[in-house]
Design an enzyme around this catalytic site. Sequence first.
Site, PDB file in Angstrom:
ATOM      1  CG  ASP A  66      -2.356  -6.225   5.515  1.00  0.00           C
ATOM      2  OD1 ASP A  66      -2.444  -7.006   6.469  1.00  0.00           O
ATOM      3  OD2 ASP A  66      -3.121  -6.267   4.524  1.00  0.00           O
ATOM      4  CE1 TYR A  71      -5.013  -7.862  -1.168  1.00  0.00           C
ATOM      5  CE2 TYR A  71      -3.219  -6.884   0.095  1.00  0.00           C
ATOM      6  CZ  TYR A  71      -4.533  -7.296   0.013  1.00  0.00           C
ATOM      7  OH  TYR A  71      -5.362  -7.139   1.096  1.00  0.00           O
ATOM      8  CE  LYS A  96      -4.673  -9.397   4.370  1.00  0.00           C
ATOM      9  NZ  LYS A  96      -3.736  -8.587   3.560  1.00  0.00           N
ATOM     10  CG  HIS A 127      -7.282 -12.846   1.546  1.00  0.00           C
ATOM     11  ND1 HIS A 127      -6.440 -12.396   0.563  1.00  0.00           N
ATOM     12  CD2 HIS A 127      -7.965 -11.748   1.964  1.00  0.00           C
ATOM     13  CE1 HIS A 127      -6.620 -11.089   0.385  1.00  0.00           C
ATOM     14  NE2 HIS A 127      -7.539 -10.676   1.218  1.00  0.00           N
ATOM     15  CG  ASN A 158     -12.603 -10.849   4.667  1.00  0.00           C
ATOM     16  OD1 ASN A 158     -13.169  -9.756   4.783  1.00  0.00           O
ATOM     17  ND2 ASN A 158     -11.485 -10.999   3.978  1.00  0.00           N
ATOM     18  CG  LEU A 208      -8.883   5.878   5.234  1.00  0.00           C
ATOM     19  CD1 LEU A 208      -7.862   6.563   4.342  1.00  0.00           C
ATOM     20  CD2 LEU A 208      -9.098   6.671   6.513  1.00  0.00           C
ATOM     21  CB  SER A 249      -2.377   6.457   0.413  1.00  0.00           C
ATOM     22  OG  SER A 249      -2.306   7.523  -0.522  1.00  0.00           O
ATOM     23  NE  ARG A 254      -5.207  12.059  -0.366  1.00  0.00           N
ATOM     24  CZ  ARG A 254      -5.908  12.029  -1.485  1.00  0.00           C
ATOM     25  NH1 ARG A 254      -5.898  10.934  -2.234  1.00  0.00           N
ATOM     26  NH2 ARG A 254      -6.615  13.070  -1.872  1.00  0.00           N
ATOM     27  CD  GLU A 257      -3.924  13.341   5.399  1.00  0.00           C
ATOM     28  OE1 GLU A 257      -5.034  12.769   5.362  1.00  0.00           O
ATOM     29  OE2 GLU A 257      -3.567  14.190   4.560  1.00  0.00           O
TER      30      GLU A 257
END
Length: 293
Positions: A66, A71, A96, A127, A158, A208, A249, A254, A257
């Site tokens: 994503d 970005y 986006k 976006h 959004n 998170l 991450s 992670r 994980e």
Amino acid sequence: DVYKRQGINAEYGIVFIESMSTHHVVLLSNGVKIPSVGFGVYRSPPGSTTLDSVLRALNAGYRHIDTAQMYGNEADVGEAIRSSGLKREEVFVTSKLPKGSFEDAKSCILESVQKIGGGYIDLMLLHSPGNPEPRLKAWRVMEELHQQGILKSIGVSNFGVGHLEKLLSNCTVRPVVNQIELHPWLQWKDVEDYCKSQSIYLEAYSPLAKAKTITDPLLLQIAAEAGKTPAQVLLRWSLQRGYITLPKSNTPSRILENLQLFDFTLNDTQMTSLNALDKHMTTGWNPIENDPV
């Protein structure tokens, strides 16, 4: 029952779970399959950081990346896919279009297509809602590119209920997803209920909560009960609520994980306890409430 076995919320009526080697997919309302866990690259610095992180994610088993024009790392995502040895069609990529590019949507989207590679983008989102007139103009461009096969699926990010109602009353191609901030402390029940009623899948960004609540006593208690990390509990909550979840991450351990979510299930008591944490806590921007309908 596959839904019960995987603990996935099937209320949408359009959920399809399929075991893969290391990930699961769901079926969007247009028949397109999308992995239910995606790898986010928000605030992942362009260049080697994003390239290395996406390569690690692909090697770990992620098949959903994503990104976004804002970005600045779409080209690094594309390079990582090409360097991974995977075929382009084996990786689902979302990007986006920012509201500042709504007036020049076609050239901006085609630039994203070129950066990512393969001649198409799996899912392109607005976006944020931005202003009504440019929003609709940009959506019409996305519809056109979808019909040409350049954008395999189109959706939004959004968007509140009012934004969605206005778009649905003026569109030819319906959005298949609405990507919003979602975690136990921010649940957007009105948006969730409306999206379910319209077969629009919810994607959870910042699942998170940007680690702002990672030491919450209840979360730590449930993590201990489940024998999992707090992050894994939050991501599993997201899946069991029926969301496509998008952790991010740059830390190798992670990255791995955050994909290890399918060997445990949160029980009803644990889910109810997490559901009760909602306090409308946004951790970033809030176009749902701030952008005009």
